[in-house]
Design a protein around this motif. Structure first.
Motif, short mmCIF file in Angstrom:
data_model
loop_
_atom_site.label_atom_id
_atom_site.label_comp_id
_atom_site.label_asym_id
_atom_site.label_seq_id
_atom_site.Cartn_x
_atom_site.Cartn_y
_atom_site.Cartn_z
N SER A 9 24.39 40.83 40.78
CA SER A 9 25.49 40.19 41.48
C SER A 9 25.44 40.60 42.94
O SER A 9 24.64 41.45 43.33
N TYR A 10 26.30 39.98 43.72
CA TYR A 10 26.34 40.28 45.15
C TYR A 10 26.57 41.77 45.38
O TYR A 10 25.80 42.46 46.06
N ASN A 18 23.85 44.79 46.51
CA ASN A 18 24.11 45.57 47.71
C ASN A 18 24.07 47.07 47.40
O ASN A 18 23.49 47.86 48.13
N THR A 56 29.07 44.60 56.80
CA THR A 56 29.43 43.19 56.83
C THR A 56 29.05 42.53 55.52
O THR A 56 28.17 43.01 54.81
N LYS A 57 29.74 41.45 55.23
CA LYS A 57 29.44 40.73 53.99
C LYS A 57 29.01 39.31 54.33
O LYS A 57 29.81 38.40 54.30
N PRO A 58 27.73 39.14 54.67
CA PRO A 58 27.27 37.79 54.99
C PRO A 58 27.29 36.92 53.73
O PRO A 58 27.22 37.45 52.61
N PRO A 59 27.43 35.58 53.92
CA PRO A 59 27.42 34.70 52.74
C PRO A 59 26.03 34.70 52.08
O PRO A 59 25.06 35.12 52.70
N LEU A 60 25.96 34.26 50.87
CA LEU A 60 24.71 34.09 50.10
C LEU A 60 24.11 35.41 49.63
O LEU A 60 24.03 35.69 48.44
N PRO A 86 23.70 39.83 50.09
CA PRO A 86 24.32 41.03 50.65
C PRO A 86 23.55 41.52 51.88
O PRO A 86 22.36 41.22 52.05
#
Lengths: 315, 316
Positions: free
Chosen positions: A35-36, A40, A152-156, A158
């Motif tokens: 998962s995201y 990460n 930071t939490k960029p889209p798509l 981690p």
């Protein structure tokens, strides 16, 4: 004749394969890692290691070896957590000075024909001492921007994945596609012919060392961004990790044969190996040992594939 | 000029001069009050670096890229297992020593097996091996701190005729190493391999056998040093070998052994080991903090290598 990219592709195929296998094994053991957040967490600490590995790779590209990588990254971490936060201008100057010291080391090593192992061994004491002077006890605080950047939490995907890709691409462009990169690798491959072609080997070595210092500075900043504080021994294991990462990624100690993308993959593999072992519920006593075993297996795999490649070429 | 030439030609002289200067600089400050204590302490602590340094020197002599990174973990494993086996029993001293040597032989065999079978650079092979050995040490140690047998604890901390016993052991090992290097065919072989492996192969030297024996020899010396150090410091600790990783390489190179291989010398190891200890104690005597001490140590190492460096054909 096989196409020219084949050897390079081969050089990358094995590290990539090892990483994929390891990642698949982790997902199989712990599906929630897929998962995201899970990704990460798995690769978080890989970002500074990847940067340090690129730094080590630049040194290895000119046939040298840096034994002070760990203490240098620790020193940078200490500067980042103190000066760079409280007095950004002074902090930046100190870090720029440190990069300059690296370039000067390259010059000295070249001019006096010194063994880089010993010089960097001596420097590891110097950086360690400076780090102890800055932070005798663990402490300091990460600059807000470094913290923000690393969380930071960029889209798509981690940040750990995005950062790794950016590092790999940047280093690839620099080392494999720019003329400076070709020059640096040329020094590792055949110093004399680079010299005879009219290039300055001295400048190339200074540039390799300076760039290595720059990437190591980035590693220190990224590390503090993750850990929020620093201490003088925070990154000591980076020396060995960075060397192992370069070799795992298909690099070789001599001949200027290195692969930036491979080095980043190597760093990711080493980081993932740790998580994989804890998912396997191996007793903590054997975790370090199992990391050694993984290293050996990957290298054995590489030998095997190299042999296959050689046999194909022989036909 | 001729005098200077002759002195400069002996690669080990630099480390001895450096050690003597630092020793002198220290006793001047203390007013000669603790000269004997300082000298004895220097000999004691240098002894451990000398023993591991000699092993490392044999490996480094084999040529570029040859270095044994498993020294610290081998020391830790040997110290831990031996103390556990002896279990404070004087009667078990010899079996303990036997196990120590066996551990050294085992690690050496595995190291060379990795280098040979996987054709990986010795640095990475011994590094991977050191992870495994370190794990084995953690697994056997389990945080317990077992005391050494009384006899050994006394022996390693006592002096004979004013000379520390461990220094006597180091001297015996050095003499054997010197004999091996300078007076036997084996010593000629490792120098030849270090100067050029292909040439050595063509000359009919058993290259594999020689390298194998050298890695085993280095690991055995490392485990012996671990055994002695554990007894000296009253028990094995998991991090007891860690400072000897860089130390073993530093004393070899400062001692004047060519980093590119093929040229080694035993006396230099003594000078360099004494020097490394004396620098730290000198800076301690001057009351300098840990940070300054580390920086000075580093700068001194770099200056020594720059002074003596013209001689070194620097591949690495």
């Amino acid at each position: 004749m096989r196409p020219a990219f084949s050897a390079d592709a081969m050089r990358l195929a094995i590290p990539a394969l090892s990483l994929t296998v390891l990642l698949a094994a982790v997902f199989w053991l712990q599906p929630r890692a897929m998962s995201y957040v899970g990704l990460n967490l798995l690769f978080n600490l890989a970002v500074p290691i990847a940067l340090a590995t690129i730094a080590q790779m630049l040194i290895i590209a000119v046939n040298d070896l840096d034994l002070s990588m760990g203490t240098f990254v620790s020193f940078v971490a200490c500067v980042t957590a103190t000066f760079l936060r409280d007095a950004p201008l002074l902090g930046t100057l100190i870090l720029a000075g440190a990069v300059l010291v690296y370039a000067v080391l390259g010059v000295v090593i070249h001019l006096r024909d010194l063994p880089s192992i010993v010089v960097s061994l001596g420097m590891s004491f110097v950086w360690g001492g400076l780090a102890v002077l800055l932070l005798p006890a663990p402490g300091g605080q990460a600059p807000d921007w470094a913290r923000a950047l690393m969380t930071t939490k960029p889209p798509l995907a981690p940040i750990a994945i995005v950062a790794s890709i950016v590092i790999a691409l940047g280093a690839h462009l620099l080392v494999m596609r720019s003329s400076l990169g070709v020059l640096i690798r040329g020094v590792g491959g055949n110093e004399r012919s680079v010299e005879r072609a009219g290039w300055s080997v001295l400048a190339a070595r200074a540039a390799a060392y300076g760039l290595a210092g720059f990437f190591a500075v980035l590693a220190g900043i990224a590390l503090v961004g993750l850990t929020t504080s620093a201490d003088a021994n925070i990154a000591l294991r980076y020396t060995l990790l960075s060397i192992a990462g370069v070799i795992l990624g298909g690099g070789e100690f001599i001949g200027g044969r290195v692969s930036p993308v491979g080095a980043v993959i190597g760093a990711l593999t080493l980081t993932l190996a740790g998580s994989f072992l804890s998912f396997l519920r191996i007793s903590p006593d054997w975790q370090i040992g199992a990391q050694g075993v993984i290293l050996i297996i990957v290298l054995a795999l590489r030998l095997f594939l190299n042999r296959v490649e050689k046999r194909e070429k022989g036909q | 000029m001729r005098m200077l030439d002759r002195v400069a030609r002996k690669p080990w002289i630099w480390s001895w001069v450096a050690a003597f200067v630092v020793w002198f600089a220290t006793i001047i400050v203390t007013g000669g009050a603790s000269t004997l204590d300082l000298s004895q302490a220097a000999l004691t602590f240098a002894a451990f670096s000398i023993i591991v340094g000699i092993g490392q020197m044999f490996v480094i002599t084999l040529g570029p890229g040859n270095v044994d990174l498993s020294v610290p973990s081998t020391m830790t494993l040997a110290g831990t297992v031996a103390l556990k086996l002896m279990d404070v029993d004087n009667a078990m001293i010899l079996p303990g020593l036997g196990v120590t040597v066996l551990i050294g032989i085992g690690v050496g065999i595995l190291n060379y097996a990795l280098i040979k079978a996987l054709r990986i650079p010795p640095i990475i092979a011994t590094l991977s091996m050191s992870f495994i050995v370190q794990s084995a040490a953690i697994w056997t140690n389990r945080g317990l701190r077992i005391k050494p047998p009384n006899f050994l604890a006394d022996f390693t901390t006592a002096n004979t005729l004013g000379i520390p016993n461990v220094a006597v052991i180091a001297l015996v090992i050095s003499v054997i190493a010197w004999f091996l290097l300078e007076r036997t065919i084996y010593g000629r072989w490792i120098s030849a391999i270090g100067q050029s492996m292909p040439a050595a192969k063509m000359a009919g030297i058993p290259v594999d056998g020689t390298r194998f024996v050298t890695y085993v020899f280095c690991a055995v010396l490392a485990s012996l040093a671990g055994y002695l150090l554990a007894c000296f410091s009253g028990g094995a600790a998991l991090n007891m070998g860690s400072e000897y990783l860089l130390m073993s390489i530093a004393v070899v190179v400062l001692g004047g052994t060519a980093v590119a291989g093929g040229d080694s010398n035993v006396p230099g190891i003594w000078g360099a080991s004494l020097f490394m200890f004396l620098v730290v104690s000198m800076l301690n005597t001057y009351g300098l903090g840990a940070g300054i001490r580390l920086i000075m140590t580093g700068l001194i190492i770099i200056s020594v290598i720059m002074l003596a460096g013209g001689r070194l054909p620097g591949v690495r």
